[in-house]
Design a protein around this motif. Structure first.
Motif, PDB file in Angstrom:
ATOM      1  N   LYS A 127      34.469  -3.248 -17.124  1.00 40.02           N
ATOM      2  CA  LYS A 127      33.459  -2.826 -16.153  1.00 40.02           C
ATOM      3  C   LYS A 127      32.072  -3.314 -16.569  1.00 40.02           C
ATOM      4  CE  LYS A 127      35.941   1.317 -14.659  1.00 40.02           C
ATOM      5  NZ  LYS A 127      35.960   2.805 -14.660  1.00 40.02           N
ATOM      6  N   GLU A 128      31.790  -3.243 -17.857  1.00 37.26           N
ATOM      7  CA  GLU A 128      30.494  -3.712 -18.341  1.00 37.26           C
ATOM      8  C   GLU A 128      30.351  -5.223 -18.135  1.00 37.26           C
ATOM      9  OE1 GLU A 128      28.015  -3.988 -22.569  1.00 37.26           O
ATOM     10  OE2 GLU A 128      29.896  -2.846 -22.426  1.00 37.26           O
ATOM     11  N   TYR A 175      32.011  -7.003 -16.001  1.00 33.78           N
ATOM     12  CA  TYR A 175      31.982  -7.244 -14.555  1.00 33.78           C
ATOM     13  C   TYR A 175      30.573  -7.061 -14.004  1.00 33.78           C
ATOM     14  CZ  TYR A 175      32.233  -5.878  -9.647  1.00 33.78           C
ATOM     15  OH  TYR A 175      32.003  -5.746  -8.315  1.00 33.78           O
ATOM     16  N   SER A 176      29.890  -6.024 -14.481  1.00 30.89           N
ATOM     17  CA  SER A 176      28.518  -5.800 -14.016  1.00 30.89           C
ATOM     18  C   SER A 176      27.606  -6.979 -14.387  1.00 30.89           C
ATOM     19  CB  SER A 176      27.993  -4.505 -14.628  1.00 30.89           C
ATOM     20  OG  SER A 176      26.663  -4.282 -14.243  1.00 30.89           O
ATOM     21  N   LYS A 177      27.777  -7.482 -15.616  1.00 30.56           N
ATOM     22  CA  LYS A 177      26.965  -8.628 -16.032  1.00 30.56           C
ATOM     23  C   LYS A 177      27.306  -9.874 -15.222  1.00 30.56           C
ATOM     24  CE  LYS A 177      26.387  -7.052 -20.817  1.00 30.56           C
ATOM     25  NZ  LYS A 177      26.643  -7.368 -22.243  1.00 30.56           N
ATOM     26  N   SER A 182      28.647 -10.005 -12.221  1.00 37.21           N
ATOM     27  CA  SER A 182      28.215  -9.829 -10.839  1.00 37.21           C
ATOM     28  C   SER A 182      26.709 -10.094 -10.708  1.00 37.21           C
ATOM     29  CB  SER A 182      28.548  -8.414 -10.371  1.00 37.21           C
ATOM     30  OG  SER A 182      28.109  -8.217  -9.042  1.00 37.21           O
ATOM     31  N   HIS A 183      25.969  -9.628 -11.696  1.00 39.51           N
ATOM     32  CA  HIS A 183      24.522  -9.883 -11.672  1.00 39.51           C
ATOM     33  C   HIS A 183      24.238 -11.382 -11.797  1.00 39.51           C
ATOM     34  CE1 HIS A 183      20.258  -9.147 -12.261  1.00 39.51           C
ATOM     35  NE2 HIS A 183      20.289  -9.905 -13.353  1.00 39.51           N
TER      36      HIS A 183
END
Length: 899
Positions: free
Chosen positions: A459-460, A462-464, A466-467
């Motif tokens: 998840k971490e 993925y967040s990076k 996606s950004h």
């Protein structure tokens, strides 16, 4: 032009799809270097990609509709455009691609346009190797195509560890029980202290040597099958499990022989009476039956827990795989929306086709790099994370091991009396069971924590990622497009806002799609659990049937012997129950292992078919049929899936049949061992019985008295030759009358029994005729409503019933014959003993020898007025030898006395 960008994405991803499929067909043992090269090989370097980058307009090979005359393509192709395959997509994408090719293919030949034509019949999956794993967290980093195989291999590993622990526990329990009995004998001064230590040390050394032999065999099996230390195939595991089972059965046979040897050595050193030895042997057997019951119950519960944990593992792995798909799916959504906006700008002539393709190519390459970076980071960081957690798990396991050994040593150091043996067995088993449960809970907790940690890491990342993707799109709209198109910054910001507005519903749609996939997976897992419960119930029924059949066999054998005492019969039945419980416990664990192997053998084909069904179900929910063509295509896919399911069902039945035959062979081998061991037990019991009878006969025959009588008669002056000859002749005549009467009664007895047998046969034939008449009445109904298999089963039951009835009548006839002959032999023996004693009395009186003959009354039934004796002849031939034609000298007389 509207479809050019989508075709470009498809073409750029086509080589990756081919790359993924080729990897699944690779040789089973691929070197590390080859695998690394295969992973880092970029699809952008292939000829297909080079052609795609240079081409102005790209048409998929299997596209049915070509662009129209005005340059636009058929709008029906854009309602559900096919999405490209991104770098870290796993093997499951091949099934969706298969479904897509089928939906785009020609309706007249649906089977030729799909790539799953041999999904369930292709044997290439069986030879493909998968990674060896030692714990569940390692599976989280495996390819999803091999996850099922890795999980099932962990199940087999857990079953093997459970079997090893229970065998060692049984060995330790027996040694401690033997030690308790030896200590009791030593305390009662029936055995010396040094002899006690010597006997115990010898038995411990024997069992340790047996364990070393088994370990050496198992190690040789592992070394022989280790083609590659990091990878294995289903065939490797199947061979290893089969050889392991053979070694365990051989070890079990040697173990019970050592137990018998240890018991005999203990009894020999104790020098107790036969009755006391039988009592001790029965007590030891009773204690080992209690041990087997405890271990069997524990094994069943542990095996069910292992199977239940497999389902939990699959849920956790599925959750991680869904998290892995977040970024690839988001990449697709972002690229599709950007492509649509660029198509719109191209139509408005703000952007040329070549410029659009260059922008898409650059963006695709940037997305590809970000996705590859995300995949590499996920893999590397998750491996590092799992490695740290496994190190922590190893430390905790070592602490639990030391704690168990300390508590175990404390318990074994205590002194238990014979009366407290059951308390010791219960306490020792509960101690080990408690530590096994603690170890189990530790592993389950660590599995969940490892899964949560990997999920948080994904998840971490993925967040990076996606950004980073958002930054790339922002750069495209705010920096690239104003320069290329000449649009103002404000107009480009509006395009970016439009892109963001369109992205939200696409992501929501994909989230709904993901939720539906999760529900379908849970339904599939629930179906597998139902099948497993059904197989478990069937296994329990088969085991109960086998147990009852073996108990009936030993009961029949013991009842036919008829000459053993109650204690001997109880010991034989106890010994059989003990060995049967041991055999069934081993076979139960083997049956669970075989079920796991069968699941592994079919897992890859089931996964492909299940993924295909899942994609088809989702596609039907997302894009319902709107015309006849789509309806026909959907029917074609349903038909094809049904056909593949039938093929897989046939292969499943064939695989289960092969494993069942293998299990039956192993059951026969184990029962052969059981039969041979019980033959030895029964033979030893009969030998001991014969020795006891021989000892009684030698003590009761009055040989000393007869020898003194002979000496006195020879020295006496009262007995003349004529008088003694007259006594001998009278004795011969009396023996002749007795034996003639015995033969007549024997013939009459056999006639009576034969008549009863004929009457029973007549009644049986009458019953058979009645059954045949009933069958004739229902024959027509059976021919219409029953299958061939059902009729065969009915015929088999009929033949078996007739055979059992004939066998029962024959056994009853033999029992009656044997009882009648025994009764006549008892009478004959009593009459012969009475005649001998009368002869000896008359001889003593004639010689004036003042010696009294003590006559012992018989314990058997006798006719009124007859004197009896406790001896009984054991065979009919002995009686025939004492007929008047064969008798040369009276029993108990020497040649001098006869003279």
């Amino acid at each position: 032009q509207n479809s050019d960008s989508q075709r470009l994405l498809e073409s750029l991803s086509s080589d990756e799809k081919e790359h993924t499929l080729m990897r699944s067909k690779a040789e089973p043992y691929t070197s590390k270097e080859e695998m690394v090269l295969e992973e880092i090989e970029s699809p952008l370097n292939s000829n297909i990609t080079t052609f795609a980058l240079k081409a102005k307009v790209i048409y998929p090979i299997n596209q049915k509709f070509r662009p129209l005359a005005d340059g636009s393509s058929n709008p029906s192709l854009h309602e559900n455009p096919k999405q490209g395959v991104l770098p870290n997509q796993v093997m499951e994408t091949s099934t969706s691609g298969s479904l897509g090719s089928l939906s785009q293919g020609d309706k007249e030949d649906c089977s030729s346009s799909t790539t799953i034509h041999s999904t369930t019949s292709d044997d290439r999956f069986q030879a493909r190797a998968f990674l060896k794993v030692t714990s569940f967290p390692e599976v989280l980093t495996c390819e999803s195509f091999d996850v099922k195989l890795c999980l099932c291999s962990l199940v087999l590993k857990d079953l093997m560890l459970l079997d090893t622990e229970l065998r060692r526990e049984k060995l330790m329990m027996f040694i401690q029980v033997l030690k308790i009995y030896l200590t009791d004998f030593c305390r009662k001064k029936k055995i010396a202290d040094d002899l006690f230590k010597k006997v115990l040390l010898i038995q411990q050394n024997d069992f340790e040597e047996l364990q070393k032999q088994l370990d050496s065999r198992l190690q040789n099996t592992d070394v022989f099958g280790a083609h590659n230390s990091e990878y294995q195939t289903v065939e490797d595991l199947e061979r290893k499990e089969r050889e392991y089972s053979e070694h365990i059965i051989d070890n079990m046979e040697a173990f019970w022989k050592l137990i018998d040897k240890a018991q005999q050595a203990f009894l020999d050193q104790s020098k107790c009476s036969s009755a006391k030895a039988m009592k001790i042997t029965k007590n030891l057997t009773e204690k080992m039956i209690a041990v087997e019951s405890l271990l069997s119950e524990s094994q069943d519960l542990q095996a069910m827990d292992i199977q239940e944990r497999l389902f939990n593992w699959e849920l956790m792995v599925k959750m991680i795989n869904l998290l892995k798909s977040y970024i690839p799916e988001e990449c697709k959504c972002r690229l599709n929306i950007v492509s649509n906006i660029l198509d719109h700008l191209t139509v408005k002539s703000n952007l040329s086709v070549q410029q659009k393709e260059e922008i898409l190519m650059d963006l695709h390459k940037a997305f590809w790099e970000q996705l590859a970076h995300f995949s590499n980071e996920c893999m590397q960081q998750s491996k590092d994370l799992i490695l740290k957690r496994l190190e922590c798990r190893a430390k905790k396991r070592e602490e639990c091991k030391h704690k168990k050994e300390a508590e175990q040593g404390s318990l074994l150091s205590k002194t238990f009396h014979i009366e407290k043996v059951h308390d010791f067995l219960k306490a020792y088993h509960e101690l080990l069971e408690r530590h096994r449960q603690a170890q189990w809970e530790l592993e389950e907790e660590d599995d969940c924590e490892s899964t949560e940690a990997v999920a948080d890491l994904y998840k971490e990342l993925y967040s990076k990622a996606s950004h980073a993707l958002s930054e790339l799109v922002t750069e495209l709209f705010l920096q690239t497009l104003p320069v290329v198109t000449g649009l103002s910054v404000r107009e480009c910001e509006l395009l970016k806002e439009e892109w963001q507005e369109n992205l939200v519903p696409q992501l929501e749609k994909w989230e709904t799609h993901r939720q539906r996939r999760w529900e379908l997976f849970q339904e599939q897992l629930l179906q597998e659990k139902k099948v497993w419960i059904k197989e478990y119930a069937l296994s329990a029924v088969m085991q109960k049937h086998l147990s009852e059949k073996q108990e009936n066999i030993i009961q029949g054998v013991v009842s036919r012997l008829g000459c053993l005492g109650d204690e001997s019969v109880d010991y034989i039945l106890q010994k059989h129950r003990l060995l049967l419980c041991s055999v069934l416990t081993r076979l139960t664990l083997r049956r669970v292992g075989i079920a796991a192997l069968a699941r592994m053998k079919l897992s890859r084909k089931k996964s492909l078919l299940q993924d295909l069904k899942e994609q088809h179900t989702l596609q039907k929910g997302l894009s319902p049929c709107q015309d006849e063509d789509q309806w026909q295509l959907q029917k074609a896919v349903d038909s094809h899936i049904l056909e593949e399911e039938e093929k897989l069902e046939e292969e499943t039945q064939q695989t289960h049949l092969e494993f069942h035959q293998q299990l039956v062979t192993e059951i026969q081998e184990a029962l052969q061992f059981l039969q041979q061991h019980m033959e030895q037990v029964i033979g030893q019991t009969l030998l001991q019985r014969a020795r006891q009878e021989a000892g009684k006969m030698s003590s009761d025959n009055g040989q000393d008295f007869k020898e003194r009588l002979v000496e006195a008669a020879v020295e006496s002056v009262y007995g003349t030759s004529n008088n003694i000859n007259r006594l001998v002749q009278n004795y011969y005549q009396e023996l002749g009358k007795i034996t003639e009467g015995y033969e007549e009664k024997k013939v009459q007895q056999l006639k009576t029994v034969q008549a009863e047998r004929e009457e029973r046969n007549r009644l049986r034939k009458k019953q058979v005729n009645e059954l045949a008449w009933k069958e004739k009445q229902t024959k027509g109904l059976l021919n219409v409503s029953s299958t061939v298999h059902q009729r065969m089963v009915l015929q088999q039951k009929k033949v078996l019933a007739q055979f059992e009835l004939q066998q029962q009548i024959r056994l009853e006839f033999l029992k009656q014959k044997l009882l009648g002959v025994h009764h006549l032999e008892t009478k004959l023996e009593n009459q012969l003993m009475e005649a001998e004693q009368d002869f000896v009395s008359e001889l003593a009186a004639l010689a004036h020898v003042p010696v009294l003959v003590k006559k012992k009354p018989s314990k058997r039934s006798k006719p009124p007025g007859e004197k009896t004796n406790s001896k009984r002849k054991s065979s009919e031939s002995t009686d025939k030898d004492e007929s008047p034609e064969n008798i040369q000298e009276p029993s108990g007389l020497t040649p001098g006395l006869c003279r």
